[in-house]
Design a protein around this motif. Sequence first.
Motif, PDB file in Angstrom:
ATOM      1  N   LEU A  57       0.838  -1.202   0.000  1.00  0.00           N
ATOM      2  CA  LEU A  57       0.000   0.000   0.000  1.00  0.00           C
ATOM      3  C   LEU A  57       0.869   1.248   0.000  1.00  0.00           C
ATOM      4  CD1 LEU A  57      -2.676   1.536   0.249  1.00  0.00           C
ATOM      5  CD2 LEU A  57      -2.595   1.118   2.707  1.00  0.00           C
ATOM      6  N   GLN A  58       1.901   1.257   0.834  1.00  0.00           N
ATOM      7  CA  GLN A  58       2.792   2.413   0.898  1.00  0.00           C
ATOM      8  C   GLN A  58       3.528   2.619  -0.421  1.00  0.00           C
ATOM      9  OE1 GLN A  58       2.909   4.671   3.396  1.00  0.00           O
ATOM     10  NE2 GLN A  58       4.119   5.798   1.882  1.00  0.00           N
ATOM     11  N   ALA A  59       3.878   1.532  -1.090  1.00  0.00           N
ATOM     12  CA  ALA A  59       4.532   1.637  -2.396  1.00  0.00           C
ATOM     13  C   ALA A  59       3.616   2.333  -3.391  1.00  0.00           C
ATOM     14  CB  ALA A  59       4.915   0.248  -2.906  1.00  0.00           C
ATOM     15  N   GLY A  60       2.324   2.008  -3.329  1.00  0.00           N
ATOM     16  CA  GLY A  60       1.368   2.663  -4.214  1.00  0.00           C
ATOM     17  C   GLY A  60       1.213   4.137  -3.896  1.00  0.00           C
ATOM     18  N   LEU A  61       1.151   4.447  -2.590  1.00  0.00           N
ATOM     19  CA  LEU A  61       1.007   5.842  -2.169  1.00  0.00           C
ATOM     20  C   LEU A  61       2.234   6.669  -2.540  1.00  0.00           C
ATOM     21  CD1 LEU A  61      -0.537   5.233   1.372  1.00  0.00           C
ATOM     22  CD2 LEU A  61      -1.695   6.320  -0.548  1.00  0.00           C
TER      23      LEU A  61
END
Length: 225
Positions: A57-61
Amino acid sequence: MELTPSELDRVLIFNVAQLAKSRQERGLKLNKPEAVALISHAVIEAARDGNSHAQALQAGLSAISDSDLLPGVGSMLSGIAIEAVFDDGRRLVVVDFLTKDLDTPGKVTRLDQVIPIPAKDITEVTVINESKIQISVTTHMHFFEVNPRLKFNREATYGKHLFIPAGEHVDFPPGIPVDVELVPISGDRVMIGFAGLVDGPLDEPGMKERAIERARELGYLGTAK
């Protein structure tokens, strides 16, 4: 070479992400499809590398910044749902953006609140994990199609997802009953991918019956006659 619908989607995401990256390198601003492709690609590859759901999720953000986007694109990046393959199976990651600061075009923040749902539309089920490892299910996963070792009344969950904030998940430890609330899937109600039990419109005549029979044939718990 035969590819499933999910694999074809992955090829499309990869190609658009590469195009977006090449345009970035030429100093061009991203439109919505390009931004979505870069976010989706980052999530999928993070999962493939063995990272956790939270890390993906953080990679996407972190895949894009405000300065990468054309004016107004940031406000359109809401509820980007990406199905990714983690070490413990397929899970959905929802990268949810919401423009809040009108003085800063494209400024984005995660949207964490739950939208109120009428009590009559909420379904409660008790789930027991009969595997030997913890299983996690994310917000927008079609609950009917979750891990076959989760035991619950599957028919009651057809066309529904967990009633929790976007991007969150529920953990099901082995052998411990967990009560969850589910709400109907909204939008066009077309399920592509997941476990492949539906792979089409949820409300198509006969689809529910075919999906239940398919799940029963594959040994999904909670589908016995």
